[in-house]
Design a protein around this motif. Structure first.
Motif, mmCIF file in Angstrom:
data_model
loop_
_atom_site.group_PDB
_atom_site.id
_atom_site.type_symbol
_atom_site.label_atom_id
_atom_site.label_comp_id
_atom_site.label_asym_id
_atom_site.label_seq_id
_atom_site.Cartn_x
_atom_site.Cartn_y
_atom_site.Cartn_z
ATOM 1 N N VAL B 371 -1.449 8.679 -6.602
ATOM 2 C CA VAL B 371 -1.837 7.486 -5.863
ATOM 3 C C VAL B 371 -1.117 7.476 -4.528
ATOM 4 N N ASN B 372 0.149 7.872 -4.583
ATOM 5 C CA ASN B 372 0.966 7.906 -3.375
ATOM 6 C C ASN B 372 0.362 8.822 -2.318
ATOM 7 N N ALA B 496 -6.393 1.439 0.717
ATOM 8 C CA ALA B 496 -4.999 1.885 0.733
ATOM 9 C C ALA B 496 -4.111 0.845 0.071
ATOM 10 N N LYS B 497 -4.395 -0.423 0.362
ATOM 11 C CA LYS B 497 -3.537 -1.461 -0.190
ATOM 12 C C LYS B 497 -3.683 -1.571 -1.699
ATOM 13 N N LEU B 757 4.155 2.634 0.243
ATOM 14 C CA LEU B 757 4.019 1.359 0.952
ATOM 15 C C LEU B 757 4.443 1.534 2.402
ATOM 16 N N PHE B 758 5.529 2.274 2.604
ATOM 17 C CA PHE B 758 5.999 2.502 3.962
ATOM 18 C C PHE B 758 4.900 3.169 4.785
ATOM 19 N N LEU B 790 5.246 -8.510 7.273
ATOM 20 C CA LEU B 790 5.919 -8.580 5.979
ATOM 21 C C LEU B 790 5.067 -9.314 4.964
ATOM 22 N N ARG B 791 4.383 -10.387 5.442
ATOM 23 C CA ARG B 791 3.561 -11.164 4.526
ATOM 24 C C ARG B 791 2.462 -10.271 3.947
ATOM 25 N N GLU B 792 1.918 -9.469 4.824
ATOM 26 C CA GLU B 792 0.859 -8.561 4.381
ATOM 27 C C GLU B 792 1.381 -7.651 3.259
ATOM 28 N N ALA B 793 2.587 -7.097 3.463
ATOM 29 C CA ALA B 793 3.179 -6.227 2.454
ATOM 30 C C ALA B 793 3.431 -6.993 1.164
#
Lengths: 112, 864
Positions: B371-372, B496-497, B757-758, B790-793
């Motif tokens: 997945v990564n 991606a998310k 995530l990064f 950040l909120r998105e993450a």
């Protein structure tokens, strides 16, 4: 990407048989085969290289003809194709099959 | 077939073929031109006309060669070249992806190579499928591969269905080579063993029936492993005389490296002796033997089982056992093809469970890795939009693009697999060190099957992680991209998310699993045992193996304890026949309670004056005292066998001790009865455990102990040397190893998920540079931009957690049998796992967010 390997007028597979028949008379190079076909058919069968060479490669792959480089009539390099015994057998078989087919078609046309 | 060969030939001579075709067609054209010239055309015109009549020469050439060389094969080569170039162009991405895959595939391959033994391997013997173990089944209960020697001889002589039948007795041997005593696993086998197994000796010869008769010279065959470790593969070892117990034995042969007897695990025999020596060198309580036989060709196991059953019942009838029980006896045969331990499955529920757990965990790691990389590839695909559009524009089909992208990802995963194989030895030994290897049929060996597996997994993962990015990347809107105004596909970001969210969910499951087991371990370690296990060293000794008779054995124990107790660095020493955590009855020596730290509540411990001829004495634990004597003192009272069977004769109680717990998971303390070993039945002895309490670290005291033992008896070897704490630790080995494994895997997954995530957030920020620039030029300040990113993450992580929590509750059912004092929905563990995950993930998201907030609006607006 569909491209036809035979002139539209020919039945599929017929070109291979015609080439074999042409070579039955003796070794010829590609141009010679095309010319011979044109002459004998009185300009009806005009075979372009886009169908002639794939057909020749097919025959080579099946082992029905052999190819060898040699000198042409006017001493230029040319690749000569010779009928192999397997090719001769194949020609016979295809002829019989083809004649059967033609007779059948004719019968249909005549009775129709 | 001939055609195929010819085709391959063409493939190899591709260049020659191309040149031939090109020349041939050019000659053809020249001939046409000549013909035209002859008919009166100007040479230039003729050349042009000839080219025209021939049409598309390139196409003709390609068509012709397509007949000979499969175009797809050739274009795969092309794809590989393009892919290679693409990977080399971005070394950082390639390195991260290859490392990720190396971890995932490497770990999986290591686990496979460990499991391989228990799943697929066969015994190293001639036709192992013909080998069988006979099991005798009574009216009830499980069958046992245990027979008396008479029964064996009868079965061997009378049967008509077996090519041969062999008896064996696995034992321990005290072997002295060049004045150095050592304990080794070994076995007694009847003479035809090696012939029946059908193996050839690596050096020397094997013993035969002729060597296995009383009065013959004692001989031994040693294993390749023993030969390597003890004799340095010296051929002079054959013919050498070694001392087994006190008996000189000649080594006559070495087994081949692949031969492991009837074992597929590492616990196979290192020395094999003819059966007749068993009477003088075997353990005193070994009176029954296991059997292994070979079916006659063409005989089925059922026929042979019937044959053996008939013989056995007849024997029972003759020896007076003709009751219903004997008539119900039956011999069944179990295949020996895969060794003594049956394969994983219903017969071994615990191992199966553990195996399933490890396999699931390792698959999750691989999945997270996949997945990564899918995430990274998705992020990359945006930067390749132009390339894709260009290829589509000049005529590539979408299928062709997908194939190209898939080829690249498979290439990537094969590179990862290769890197994983490089570290395979290391990974495997790391796995071996945390797994309870002695309990599982694990024996790491890498061969072509391991390679095949790694290759298969590589291809599989390549397709798995490449598919989604390939489909997404090849879906390009031509027009806008070519015009230099690409649309940032909303669907791509979404994809991606959700992949990152999936990683978060899987990682959480692993972390929760590891957390639960860690908490259980913590609880287990706090369990009070009632004795002090620190600084106590234990070791088994086997005086019978040295051929000691009873009196010598007794003398040895006393001298040993005396010598050890008076050695500097040793504060106390004693012996016990049974392991301290083995239950409610034990035979012990003087000073036992002081040595292991069990408090004496009343009376005294045993002393050297309690001998075979003195008054029978016993010591009981508090609850036994309470049970039989209430609040009265039991000291001086008599206990008899009809009151408690643990007393074999009327016994005077001389002491009361505190109770101990016999295992970590034991809910209550165990009521116990102790007797002095000097008053036990003679057959109950033969071997004993030595306990030594040291003033410093017990493992450091080992040389002192060895030296002291050598002074008492030079041929006496110590076996299973351990510390009492270590011994207790082993009983929770599965919990410990599982916690370590899940912890490692969880950590691995955590690293991977944060990389994912990064990458996704960094990419999202880059592709939104312009939007962020506009926002900032319209008045958004840096902090609010940072918050937005950040909120998105956080939303992604929250979605992952929402899936992950129920997933981990489901997943941790797999470990529920390993848990102690916690339930699998334990809120603190869940909270801790979520906390760790959040912190790591937020750090990974913070860096892109900071970068977003540092965007210069002017630069951002000018970028596109």
């Amino acid at each position: 990407m569909a491209r036809t390997n035979t002139p539209p007028d020919l039945l599929p597979g017929t070109l291979d048989m015609l080439i074999l028949r042409t070579l039955a008379a003796g070794p010829k190079h590609g141009y010679g085969i095309a010319e011979r076909l044109r002459q004998v058919s009185e300009d009806v069968l005009q075979v372009g290289e886009s169908s002639l060479y794939p057909a020749l490669q097919r025959l080579l792959l099946n082992g029905w003809v052999k190819a060898e480089w040699g000198a042409s009539e006017n001493n230029r390099r040319a690749r000569y194709y010779t009928l192999t015994p397997a090719g001769r057998k194949r020609l016979g078989a295809e002829r019989v099959e083809f004649e059967r087919l033609v007779t059948a078609i004719q019968r249909v046309l005549q009775t129709g | 077939m001939r055609t195929l060969l010819r085709r391959l030939g063409y493939l190899l001579r591709r260049r020659q073929l191309d040149a031939d075709l090109a020349e041939e067609i050019e000659i053809h054209r020249a001939m046409v031109q000549k013909q035209l010239e002859r008919s009166g055309m100007a040479p230039d015109d003729a050349a042009a006309a000839s080219t025209r009549t021939l049409g598309n020469v390139t196409l003709a050439r390609e068509d012709a060669r397509a007949v000979l060389v499969w175009p797809w094969l050739e274009s795969i080569g092309q794809d590989l070249r393009i892919g290679m170039r693409w990977l080399v162009r971005q070394p950082a991405f390639t390195a991260v992806a290859v490392m990720t895959l190396a971890l995932g595939i490497g770990a999986n391959t290591a686990v496979f190579s460990l499991l391989d033994a228990s799943l697929f391997r066969r015994l190293h013997a001639r036709h192992p499928e013909e080998l069988v173990f006979p099991f005798e089944h009574g009216a009830t209960g499980r069958g046992e591969n245990r027979f008396t020697f008479q029964t064996f001889e009868r079965l061997r002589a009378a049967n008509t269905s077996l090519a041969d039948l062999v008896a064996y007795d696995p034992s321990r041997f005290s072997i002295t080579v060049d004045a150095e005593a050592e304990m080794r696993r070994g076995e007694f086998v009847t003479g035809s063993y090696f012939e029946m197994m059908g193996v050839r000796s690596l050096a020397g010869r094997f013993f035969t029936m002729a060597d296995d008769a009383p009065g013959k010279d004692p001989v031994a065959v040693i294993s390749y492993r023993y030969w390597s470790s003890r004799f340095n593969r010296d051929y002079a070892a054959v013919g050498k005389t070694i001392t087994v117990g006190k008996t000189p034995v000649t080594v006559i042969g070495v087994t081949p490296p692949a031969f492991q007897g009837r074992e597929l695990t590492s616990a196979w025999a290192d020395i094999m002796l003819p059966m007749f020596l068993q009477r003088q060198l075997g353990l005193r309580d070994h009176t029954t033997f296991s059997l292994i036989g070979r079916l006659k060709p063409g005989t089925t196991a059922d026929q042979a089982a019937q044959d053996l059953t008939t013989i056995r019942r007849q024997e029972l009838a003759e020896t007076g056992g003709a009751n219903d029980e004997a008539r119900a006896r039956e011999i069944r045969l179990r295949s020996a093809e895969h060794g003594e331990l049956p394969r994983l499955g219903p017969e071994r529920p615990n191992d199966t469970k553990q195996t399933r757990l490890i396999t699931s965990a390792i698959l999750i790691v691989l999945l997270v890795a996949c997945v990564n990389i899918a995430c990274l590839l998705l992020a990359r695909s945006a930067s390749r939009q132009k390339e894709m559009a260009l290829r589509l524009a000049i005529g590539a089909s979408r299928a062709r693009l997908i194939r190209q992208l898939l080829t690249e990802s498979i290439l990537l995963s094969i590179l990862g697999g290769l890197a994983g194989l490089l570290f395979l030895g290391w990974t495997t030994s790391a796995l071996m060190s945390v797994l309870p290897v002695s309990e599982l049929p694990f024996d790491a060996r890498q061969d072509y099957r391991t390679l095949m597996f790694a290759f298969g997994v590589s291809i599989g993962t390549g397709i798995l992680f490449g598919l989604v990015p390939a489909f997404t990347a090849s879906r390009v809107e031509l027009q806008p991209v070519i015009q230099g105004n690409p649309i940032r596909g909303a669907s791509r970001g979404w994809m991606a998310k959700s992949l990152v969210a999936a990683q978060v969910a899987l990682t959480l499951a692993l972390l929760v699993g590891a957390g639960l087991i860690l908490r259980s371990l913590d609880r287990l370690y706090r369990v009070e045992f009632g004795f002090s296990a620190d600084r106590v060293m234990t070791a088994w000794i086997y005086p019978t193996l040295l051929g000691f008779d009873y009196d010598r054995e007794m003398r040895l124990y006393r001298e040993l304890v005396d010598t050890l107790s008076s050695t500097p660095g040793i504060t106390a020493a004693s012996v016990s026949r049974m392991s301290i955590n083995r239950g409610s009855f034990n035979l012990i020596g003087p000073g036992f309670f002081e040595t292991v730290g069990i408090p004496i509540v009343e009376g005294r411990g045993f002393s050297i004056s309690d001998t075979a001829t003195s008054q029978r004495v016993g010591i009981i634990s508090e609850s036994v005292a309470g049970k039989y004597f209430g609040h009265e003192s039991p000291i001086g009272r008599l206990m008899t066998p009809d009151v408690d069977q643990r007393f074999s004769a009327p016994t005077e109680i001389i002491g009361v001790v505190k109770e101990i717990r016999t295992g970590y998971r034991q809910q209550t303390f165990t009521p116990a009865v102790y007797a002095p070993y000097t008053q036990a039945r003679r057959t109950a002895l033969g071997q004993i455990i030595v306990y030594v309490r040291t003033s410093a670290d017990p493992s450091a005291a080992l040389p002192i102990v060895r030296e002291a033992v050598k002074r008492v008896e030079p041929n006496l070897a110590l076996f299973d040397v351990n510390t009492l704490a270590g011994q207790l630790d082993q009983s929770i080995g599965t919990e410990r190893s599982t916690a370590m494994l899940l912890g490692c895997f969880g950590g691995l997954a955590l690293i991977l998920a944060s990389i994912g995530l990064f990458g996704t957030m960094a990419h999202s920020v880059t592709s939104r540079t312009r939007e962020l620039g506009i926002r900032m030029s319209l008045g958004a300040d840096r902090r609010s931009v940072r918050r937005m990113v950040l909120r998105e993450a956080l939303i992604v992580v929250a979605a992952g957690l929402a899936v992950g929590v129920p997933l981990s509750v489901l997943g941790t059912r797999l470990v529920s049998n390993l848990l102690f004092g916690v339930v699998n929905t334990d809120p603190p563990t869940m909270a801790a796992a979520i906390g760790v995950l959040l912190v790591v993930i937020l750090v990974a998201a913070y860096l892109p967010a900071r970068r977003a907030s540092l965007i210069d609006p002017m630069v951002a607006l000018r970028t596109e």
